[in-house]
Design an enzyme around this catalytic site. Structure first.
Site, PDB file in Angstrom:
ATOM      1  N   ALA A  64      32.581  43.813  43.071  1.00  0.00           N
ATOM      2  CA  ALA A  64      31.489  44.452  42.439  1.00  0.00           C
ATOM      3  C   ALA A  64      31.846  45.362  41.193  1.00  0.00           C
ATOM      4  CB  ALA A  64      31.948  46.140  43.512  1.00  0.00           C
ATOM      5  N   GLU A 110      33.444  38.451  50.597  1.00  0.00           N
ATOM      6  CA  GLU A 110      32.576  39.086  51.130  1.00  0.00           C
ATOM      7  C   GLU A 110      30.992  39.202  50.789  1.00  0.00           C
ATOM      8  OE1 GLU A 110      33.861  43.701  49.601  1.00  0.00           O
ATOM      9  OE2 GLU A 110      34.916  44.272  51.451  1.00  0.00           O
ATOM     10  N   GLU A 130      41.269  44.065  45.494  1.00  0.00           N
ATOM     11  CA  GLU A 130      41.051  45.832  45.269  1.00  0.00           C
ATOM     12  C   GLU A 130      41.735  46.370  45.297  1.00  0.00           C
ATOM     13  OE1 GLU A 130      39.049  43.514  47.550  1.00  0.00           O
ATOM     14  OE2 GLU A 130      37.293  44.048  47.522  1.00  0.00           O
TER      15      GLU A 130
HETATM   16  C1  HXC Z   1      32.832  44.193  35.853  1.00  0.00           C
HETATM   17  C2  HXC Z   1      33.585  42.480  35.653  1.00  0.00           C
HETATM   18  C3  HXC Z   1      34.249  42.364  37.037  1.00  0.00           C
HETATM   19  C4  HXC Z   1      34.066  43.222  37.458  1.00  0.00           C
HETATM   20  C5  HXC Z   1      34.701  40.630  34.717  1.00  0.00           C
HETATM   21  N1  HXC Z   1      34.015  41.205  34.627  1.00  0.00           N
HETATM   22  N2  HXC Z   1      35.030  41.270  36.238  1.00  0.00           N
HETATM   23  N3  HXC Z   1      33.026  43.719  34.762  1.00  0.00           N
HETATM   24  N4  HXC Z   1      33.839  44.074  37.096  1.00  0.00           N
HETATM   25  N5  HXC Z   1      34.466  43.110  38.513  1.00  0.00           N
HETATM   26  C6  HXC Z   1      33.866  41.444  33.563  1.00  0.00           C
HETATM   27  C7  HXC Z   1      34.944  41.691  32.022  1.00  0.00           C
HETATM   28  O1  HXC Z   1      35.380  42.779  32.645  1.00  0.00           O
HETATM   29  C8  HXC Z   1      34.616  40.989  31.204  1.00  0.00           C
HETATM   30  O2  HXC Z   1      33.691  41.554  30.057  1.00  0.00           O
HETATM   31  C9  HXC Z   1      34.352  39.297  31.606  1.00  0.00           C
HETATM   32  O3  HXC Z   1      33.383  39.787  32.467  1.00  0.00           O
HETATM   33  C10 HXC Z   1      34.982  38.377  31.260  1.00  0.00           C
HETATM   34  O4  HXC Z   1      35.851  38.835  31.998  1.00  0.00           O
HETATM   35  P1  HXC Z   1      37.140  38.019  31.694  1.00  0.00           P
HETATM   36  O5  HXC Z   1      38.297  38.708  32.846  1.00  0.00           O
HETATM   37  O6  HXC Z   1      38.049  38.070  30.777  1.00  0.00           O
HETATM   38  O7  HXC Z   1      37.239  36.661  32.373  1.00  0.00           O
HETATM   39  P2  HXC Z   1      37.769  35.544  32.876  1.00  0.00           P
HETATM   40  O8  HXC Z   1      39.266  35.449  32.096  1.00  0.00           O
HETATM   41  O9  HXC Z   1      37.059  34.514  32.653  1.00  0.00           O
HETATM   42  O10 HXC Z   1      38.585  35.988  34.319  1.00  0.00           O
HETATM   43  C11 HXC Z   1      37.325  36.130  35.560  1.00  0.00           C
HETATM   44  C12 HXC Z   1      38.034  37.390  37.105  1.00  0.00           C
HETATM   45  C13 HXC Z   1      38.218  37.981  35.798  1.00  0.00           C
HETATM   46  C14 HXC Z   1      39.115  36.158  37.471  1.00  0.00           C
HETATM   47  C15 HXC Z   1      37.404  36.697  38.005  1.00  0.00           C
HETATM   48  O11 HXC Z   1      37.130  38.717  35.749  1.00  0.00           O
HETATM   49  C16 HXC Z   1      38.320  39.584  36.945  1.00  0.00           C
HETATM   50  O12 HXC Z   1      39.875  39.471  36.959  1.00  0.00           O
HETATM   51  N6  HXC Z   1      38.039  40.533  37.213  1.00  0.00           N
HETATM   52  C17 HXC Z   1      37.769  41.180  38.584  1.00  0.00           C
HETATM   53  C18 HXC Z   1      38.096  41.180  39.969  1.00  0.00           C
HETATM   54  C19 HXC Z   1      38.023  42.094  40.671  1.00  0.00           C
HETATM   55  O13 HXC Z   1      38.676  42.695  40.441  1.00  0.00           O
HETATM   56  N7  HXC Z   1      37.288  41.933  41.844  1.00  0.00           N
HETATM   57  C20 HXC Z   1      37.663  43.569  42.878  1.00  0.00           C
HETATM   58  C21 HXC Z   1      36.140  43.929  42.633  1.00  0.00           C
HETATM   59  S1  HXC Z   1      36.274  45.547  43.806  1.00  0.00           S
HETATM   60  P3  HXC Z   1      33.820  41.993  28.693  1.00  0.00           P
HETATM   61  O14 HXC Z   1      33.106  43.455  28.392  1.00  0.00           O
HETATM   62  O15 HXC Z   1      35.095  42.574  28.014  1.00  0.00           O
HETATM   63  O16 HXC Z   1      32.875  40.865  28.148  1.00  0.00           O
HETATM   64  C22 HXC Z   1      35.362  45.334  44.551  1.00  0.00           C
HETATM   65  C23 HXC Z   1      34.529  46.378  45.408  1.00  0.00           C
HETATM   66  C24 HXC Z   1      34.073  45.488  46.180  1.00  0.00           C
HETATM   67  O17 HXC Z   1      34.098  43.943  44.602  1.00  0.00           O
HETATM   68  C25 HXC Z   1      33.093  46.763  47.227  1.00  0.00           C
HETATM   69  C26 HXC Z   1      32.143  46.673  47.990  1.00  0.00           C
HETATM   70  C27 HXC Z   1      31.331  45.508  47.475  1.00  0.00           C
END
Ligand code: HXC
Length: 256
Positions: A64, A110, A130
């Site tokens: 998300a 998911e 999450e």
């Molecule tokens: C918003 C995101 C994002 C996310 C990445 N970005 N994931 N933005 N939401 N989930 C954005 C970053 O902020 C960054 O923006 C750009 O994408 C590149 O991300 P990096 O982290 O620099 O890339 P990388 O080093 O390649 O790492 C990739 C990654 C990491 C491992 C996927 O981005 C990451 O851990 N993302 C979060 C994963 C996460 O926590 N997912 C759960 C979300 S909660 P800028 O602007 O800085 O360029 C969820 C709840 C579900 O899913 C509920 C039901 C739908």
């Protein structure tokens, strides 16, 4: 530019590609709304027999959109009613194959679990991180993951937030097949091609029986299976399939 792309590479097959690489395919409201629209349209399109869902060569989906919910209140989250956009995927009646390369995290994992078959590139990683941002899965992760891999593997993934590799995911039953990264989409298309050539009513009934039966008592599931099995004897493809076997020729299925 659209955040998802819908392609029709071959007869009977549709490919939906997440297209938000700058945000690692994070599932913004726009992405989820487009997905819902694609799945609603493809469910009704009789020319589509099988769908491949992918994020492309590098990333499946990072979950998300964290930036879009960081400041949200509970009532705001309730008003957004995210479940509305997941419904067409949850209820999609045709075979759905996820082709996963790179990260499938949170809502991305998911999303993959809404598929019937998951093909993963060897570099793919699956996780439910999450908890690391102070929340929990909200699109089926606490329900579909334990059903797929069992309580103890699921709890480890959900409570630690640590990702698992494609090989680990395959070993625990979260992935159908692991292939070289460069082959993921082609392998998913190969499977889609063979499914698309098979009788669609049988495919639909298999999916229905597996999904509805998974949550039913055994006898209810067996009843569901028996009724679907009997119904297939009303299809032209059943007559053709069995006649072709008896006559030692290739069947020509018409999808009827
Ligand atoms: C918003 C995101 C994002 C996310 C990445 N970005 N994931 N933005 N939401 N989930 C954005 C970053 O902020 C960054 O923006 C750009 O994408 C590149 O991300 P990096 O982290 O620099 O890339 P990388 O080093 O390649 O790492 C990739 C990654 C990491 C491992 C996927 O981005 C990451 O851990 N993302 C979060 C994963 C996460 O926590 N997912 C759960 C979300 S909660 P800028 O602007 O800085 O360029 C969820 C709840 C579900 O899913 C509920 C039901 C739908």
């Amino acid at each position: 530019m659209s955040e998802t792309l819908l392609e029709r590479p071959e007869d009977g097959i549709a490919v939906i590609r997440l297209n938000r690489p700058e945000a690692r395919n994070a599932l913004s409201a726009a992405v989820r709304e487009e997905l819902a629209q694609h799945f609603t349209a493809l469910a009704a399109d009789e020319t589509v027999r099988c769908v491949v869902l992918t994020g492309g060569d590098k990333i499946f989906a990072a979950g998300a959109d964290i930036k879009a919910m960081a400041e949200a209140s509970p009532s705001e989250m309730m008003r957004r009613a995210g479940e509305r956009s997941w419904k067409p995927l949850k209820e999609f009646p045709k075979p759905l194959i996820a082709a996963v390369n790179g990260w499938a995290l949170g809502g991305g994992c998911e999303l993959a679990m809404h598929a019937d078959i998951i093909v993963a590139g060897e570099g793919a990683k699956f996780g439910q991180p999450e908890i690391r941002v102070g929340i929990m899965p909200g699109a089926g992760g606490t329900q579909r993951l334990p059903r797929a891999v069992g309580k103890f593997k699921a709890m480890k993934i959900l409570l630690t937030g640590e990702p698992v590799t494609a090989a680990e995911a395959e070993a625990m039953g979260l992935v159908s097949e692991v292939v070289e990264d460069a082959r993921t989409i082609e392998r998913a298309l190969e499977m889609a091609r063979s499914i698309a050539a098979l009788p669609p009513v049988a495919a639909r009934k298999i999916k229905e029986a597996v999904l509805a039966g998974a949550d039913a008592p055994l006898d209810a599931g067996l009843l569901l299976e028996r009724q679907a099995f009997q119904l297939l004897f009303d299809t032209a493809d059943q007559k053709e399939g069995m006649a072709a076997f008896v006559e030692k020729r290739k069947p020509a299925f018409r999808g009827e």
